[in-house]
Motif scaffolding. Structure first.
Motif, PDB file in Angstrom:
ATOM      1  N   HIS A 166      29.946   8.448   9.515  1.00  0.00           N
ATOM      2  CA  HIS A 166      29.948   7.761   8.230  1.00  0.00           C
ATOM      3  C   HIS A 166      31.400   7.350   7.987  1.00  0.00           C
ATOM      4  O   HIS A 166      32.306   8.079   8.381  1.00  0.00           O
ATOM      5  CB  HIS A 166      29.456   8.735   7.145  1.00  0.00           C
ATOM      6  CG  HIS A 166      29.315   8.103   5.798  1.00  0.00           C
ATOM      7  ND1 HIS A 166      30.397   7.899   4.975  1.00  0.00           N
ATOM      8  CD2 HIS A 166      28.238   7.636   5.134  1.00  0.00           C
ATOM      9  CE1 HIS A 166      29.971   7.321   3.863  1.00  0.00           C
ATOM     10  NE2 HIS A 166      28.670   7.149   3.930  1.00  0.00           N
ATOM     11  N   PRO A 167      31.648   6.191   7.358  1.00  0.00           N
ATOM     12  CA  PRO A 167      33.043   5.766   7.185  1.00  0.00           C
ATOM     13  C   PRO A 167      33.916   6.820   6.491  1.00  0.00           C
ATOM     14  O   PRO A 167      35.109   6.875   6.711  1.00  0.00           O
ATOM     15  CB  PRO A 167      32.935   4.506   6.327  1.00  0.00           C
ATOM     16  CG  PRO A 167      31.562   4.007   6.557  1.00  0.00           C
ATOM     17  CD  PRO A 167      30.706   5.189   6.868  1.00  0.00           C
ATOM     18  N   ARG A 168      33.295   7.661   5.661  1.00  0.00           N
ATOM     19  CA  ARG A 168      34.114   8.607   4.908  1.00  0.00           C
ATOM     20  C   ARG A 168      34.081  10.037   5.437  1.00  0.00           C
ATOM     21  O   ARG A 168      34.805  10.885   4.942  1.00  0.00           O
ATOM     22  CB  ARG A 168      33.713   8.581   3.428  1.00  0.00           C
ATOM     23  CG  ARG A 168      34.202   7.310   2.740  1.00  0.00           C
ATOM     24  CD  ARG A 168      33.896   7.284   1.276  1.00  0.00           C
ATOM     25  NE  ARG A 168      32.531   6.855   0.996  1.00  0.00           N
ATOM     26  CZ  ARG A 168      31.718   7.507   0.171  1.00  0.00           C
ATOM     27  NH1 ARG A 168      32.116   8.595  -0.420  1.00  0.00           N
ATOM     28  NH2 ARG A 168      30.506   7.047  -0.043  1.00  0.00           N
ATOM     29  N   TRP A 169      33.222  10.326   6.373  1.00  0.00           N
ATOM     30  CA  TRP A 169      33.235  11.671   6.949  1.00  0.00           C
ATOM     31  C   TRP A 169      32.616  11.650   8.332  1.00  0.00           C
ATOM     32  O   TRP A 169      31.943  10.704   8.729  1.00  0.00           O
ATOM     33  CB  TRP A 169      32.520  12.688   6.053  1.00  0.00           C
ATOM     34  CG  TRP A 169      31.091  12.369   5.746  1.00  0.00           C
ATOM     35  CD1 TRP A 169      29.998  12.638   6.523  1.00  0.00           C
ATOM     36  CD2 TRP A 169      30.587  11.689   4.577  1.00  0.00           C
ATOM     37  NE1 TRP A 169      28.859  12.177   5.909  1.00  0.00           N
ATOM     38  CE2 TRP A 169      29.188  11.592   4.726  1.00  0.00           C
ATOM     39  CE3 TRP A 169      31.192  11.171   3.429  1.00  0.00           C
ATOM     40  CZ2 TRP A 169      28.386  10.992   3.761  1.00  0.00           C
ATOM     41  CZ3 TRP A 169      30.376  10.563   2.485  1.00  0.00           C
ATOM     42  CH2 TRP A 169      28.994  10.488   2.650  1.00  0.00           C
ATOM     43  N   LEU A 226      41.865  18.742  12.220  1.00  0.00           N
ATOM     44  CA  LEU A 226      42.781  18.376  11.144  1.00  0.00           C
ATOM     45  C   LEU A 226      43.370  16.994  11.404  1.00  0.00           C
ATOM     46  O   LEU A 226      43.421  16.148  10.512  1.00  0.00           O
ATOM     47  CB  LEU A 226      43.892  19.428  11.029  1.00  0.00           C
ATOM     48  CG  LEU A 226      44.917  19.187   9.920  1.00  0.00           C
ATOM     49  CD1 LEU A 226      44.260  19.241   8.552  1.00  0.00           C
ATOM     50  CD2 LEU A 226      46.038  20.206   9.984  1.00  0.00           C
ATOM     51  N   LEU A 227      43.790  16.755  12.636  1.00  0.00           N
ATOM     52  CA  LEU A 227      44.371  15.452  12.986  1.00  0.00           C
ATOM     53  C   LEU A 227      43.338  14.341  12.812  1.00  0.00           C
ATOM     54  O   LEU A 227      43.641  13.270  12.289  1.00  0.00           O
ATOM     55  CB  LEU A 227      44.877  15.472  14.434  1.00  0.00           C
ATOM     56  CG  LEU A 227      46.289  16.033  14.613  1.00  0.00           C
ATOM     57  CD1 LEU A 227      46.652  16.103  16.085  1.00  0.00           C
ATOM     58  CD2 LEU A 227      47.305  15.188  13.846  1.00  0.00           C
ATOM     59  N   HIS A 275      41.587   9.631  10.002  1.00  0.00           N
ATOM     60  CA  HIS A 275      40.423   8.815   9.656  1.00  0.00           C
ATOM     61  C   HIS A 275      40.023   8.829   8.183  1.00  0.00           C
ATOM     62  O   HIS A 275      39.323   7.938   7.744  1.00  0.00           O
ATOM     63  CB  HIS A 275      39.214   9.240  10.507  1.00  0.00           C
ATOM     64  CG  HIS A 275      39.359   8.850  11.942  1.00  0.00           C
ATOM     65  ND1 HIS A 275      39.433   9.791  12.945  1.00  0.00           N
ATOM     66  CD2 HIS A 275      39.492   7.649  12.532  1.00  0.00           C
ATOM     67  CE1 HIS A 275      39.581   9.163  14.104  1.00  0.00           C
ATOM     68  NE2 HIS A 275      39.611   7.865  13.877  1.00  0.00           N
ATOM     69  N   ARG A 276      40.412   9.866   7.444  1.00  0.00           N
ATOM     70  CA  ARG A 276      39.953   9.939   6.060  1.00  0.00           C
ATOM     71  C   ARG A 276      41.129   9.797   5.097  1.00  0.00           C
ATOM     72  O   ARG A 276      41.938  10.705   4.975  1.00  0.00           O
ATOM     73  CB  ARG A 276      39.231  11.253   5.770  1.00  0.00           C
ATOM     74  CG  ARG A 276      38.576  11.871   6.964  1.00  0.00           C
ATOM     75  CD  ARG A 276      37.078  11.831   6.967  1.00  0.00           C
ATOM     76  NE  ARG A 276      36.621  12.282   8.270  1.00  0.00           N
ATOM     77  CZ  ARG A 276      36.184  11.460   9.226  1.00  0.00           C
ATOM     78  NH1 ARG A 276      36.110  10.168   9.026  1.00  0.00           N
ATOM     79  NH2 ARG A 276      35.819  11.938  10.400  1.00  0.00           N
ATOM     80  N   ALA A 291      46.033  11.399   1.908  1.00  0.00           N
ATOM     81  CA  ALA A 291      46.688  11.437   0.599  1.00  0.00           C
ATOM     82  C   ALA A 291      46.823  12.870   0.102  1.00  0.00           C
ATOM     83  O   ALA A 291      47.869  13.256  -0.440  1.00  0.00           O
ATOM     84  CB  ALA A 291      45.891  10.610  -0.397  1.00  0.00           C
ATOM     85  N   GLY A 292      45.783  13.669   0.303  1.00  0.00           N
ATOM     86  CA  GLY A 292      45.798  15.054  -0.170  1.00  0.00           C
ATOM     87  C   GLY A 292      46.878  15.866   0.522  1.00  0.00           C
ATOM     88  O   GLY A 292      47.595  16.642  -0.121  1.00  0.00           O
TER      89      GLY A 292
END
Lengths: 225, 196
Positions: free
Chosen positions: A179-182, B111-112, B117-118, B123-124
């Protein structure tokens, strides 16, 4: 929400169209127990004992000649009591619409659920009946169905209409397409405890690849997600 | 309200800002007695979100101190700013540890992958690094060293400081506040971009 009486409307390219009482649609068909893996698109999963009737048997039972290649069902707002569906904060254009290809609908794993944990299906789980296609993400398995429409055209399902780059028509469980976000590579299996989210790798087609992979032979699953 | 002394306010803040943690301990206690009783069907996610939400609330409270202190003419509030800020950092740290321990499970590759990707993870983590640096440099000793450094650059400042003696005055508080306003602002702009 009152689920009794419940009317199901059948329309489109079917042999018999019109409004039917829910009891008549499933009359003479005995629900059987199916223990399926259930995988939500939001990366949690659970093993659920459903009671249901193979969709194939329902379609054949009502002796509808279904020549077109698409099958689509639609859920709609029945009562205002059912708040949260048409609220100021809801971004969804109700009624909720989902669809299947005819070969998917006729697959032996596709069932119409009428019970859960050996009991009647509770309202929050989609009473009086809901779809269950275990190799697809949970949002495909539409709840509280009031309308079945047969058509030659592939329908635009609700989540696809809302965010086509995030949710596709097929929505087959696929660890290789994120999914683009996860990430979809793993899932959190419920029930989980506080210090152990019970993460495990996600299986292609939610572990039902042997049964259903043939339906998608030659298709680019990155494109048809 | 403005009559509340700095000391009393400090006690109140300790009680108020520890309350979310104490309540969380109660929920965890229930959870340990019976799974899914205190924190619901997905306890680890509930834990992550609980800590994330309180991080944001306390962080916003810390940021509200300076404008409120000026509006309400309430210096006692300014003298407790660091306490609120450190509480925010405390909740943020627990939030980040929950993410690292239960979600990433201390796997560097995971983590990487998330970091690249997110955007909300990127940002966090950036916001956490900013807050970490601020928390580490917030000790009395460092703050005084920094002031001494500043003093060598601006000798007139030394003079005014020696006049005002060793007790912290409102003037100094204002200077301290002015010094750290920028990074806090940057941190919260980044922090706001992530869903809680």
């Amino acid at each position: 929400l009152t689920t009794d009486p419940w009317t199901v409307s059948v329309s489109g390219e079917a042999k018999k169209t019109g409004d039917f009482a829910f009891e008549d649609v499933i009359k003479g068909l005995t629900p059987e127990e199916r223990i399926y893996r259930f995988r939500c698109v939001e990366a949690w999963s659970m093993v659920v004992p459903w009671m249901g009737i193979p969709l194939k048997r329902i379609l054949e039972h009502s002796s509808r000649r279904v020549t077109p290649s698409m099958w689509c069902s639609r859920r709609c707002i029945r009562l205002k009591k059912w708040s949260g569906q048409r609220s100021f904060f809801s971004s969804i254009d109700w009624p909720y619409v989902e669809g299947l290809r005819m070969d998917e609908a006729y697959h032996p794993l596709s069932i119409m659920v009428t019970g859960l944990y050996g009991k009647e299906l509770p309202n929050q789980n989609g009473a009086p009946w809901r779809l269950m296609v275990p190799w697809k993400y949970g949002f495909k398995s539409i709840k509280s169905i009031v309308s079945i429409h047969f058509s030659k055209r592939q329908p635009v399902n609700t989540w696809q209409a809302l965010a086509a780059h995030e949710y596709g028509f097929y929505a087959n469980v696929n660890p290789a397409v994120d999914h683009p976000r996860w990430s979809q590579a793993s899932e959190r299996r419920l029930p989980s405890s506080i210090f152990d989210p019970n993460r495990r790798p996600t299986l292609p087609f939610n572990g039902y690849a042997e049964e259903v992979a043939d339906l998608y032979r030659g298709m680019d699953l990155r494109k048809f997600y | 309200m403005a009559a509340l002394s700095a000391r009393r306010l400090k006690v109140l803040l300790w009680v108020g800002l520890s309350a979310p943690l104490l309540w969380l301990l109660v929920l965890i206690g229930k959870e340990l007695q019976q799974t899914n009783s205190g924190l619901g069907a997905e306890p680890s996610e509930a834990l992550l979100h609980y800590l994330g939400e309180w991080s944001l609330i306390v962080l916003l409270a810390a940021l509200a101190v300076s404008p409120l202190r000026r509006r309400l003419h309430w210096p006692a509030l300014g003298q407790n700013r660091r306490l609120i800020g450190l509480f925010a950092f405390f909740y943020v740290t627990l939030h980040v540890l929950t993410y690292l321990g239960l979600y990433v499970q201390f796997q560097m590759t995971e983590l990487l992958d998330d970091f690249v990707h997110r955007p909300y993870i990127t940002a966090g983590i950036a916001a956490f690094v900013a807050l970490f640096l601020m928390a580490m440099t917030s000790t009395q000793w460092l703050a005084q060293t920094a002031e001494a450094e500043l003093a060598t650059i601006a000798p007139t400042h030394v003079h005014s400081r020696s006049v005002s003696s060793h007790t912290s005055t409102l003037v100094e508080q204002r200077q301290l506040a002015g010094r750290s306003n920028l990074p806090v602002g940057a941190a919260v702009v980044i922090g706001r971009a992530r869903p809680v």
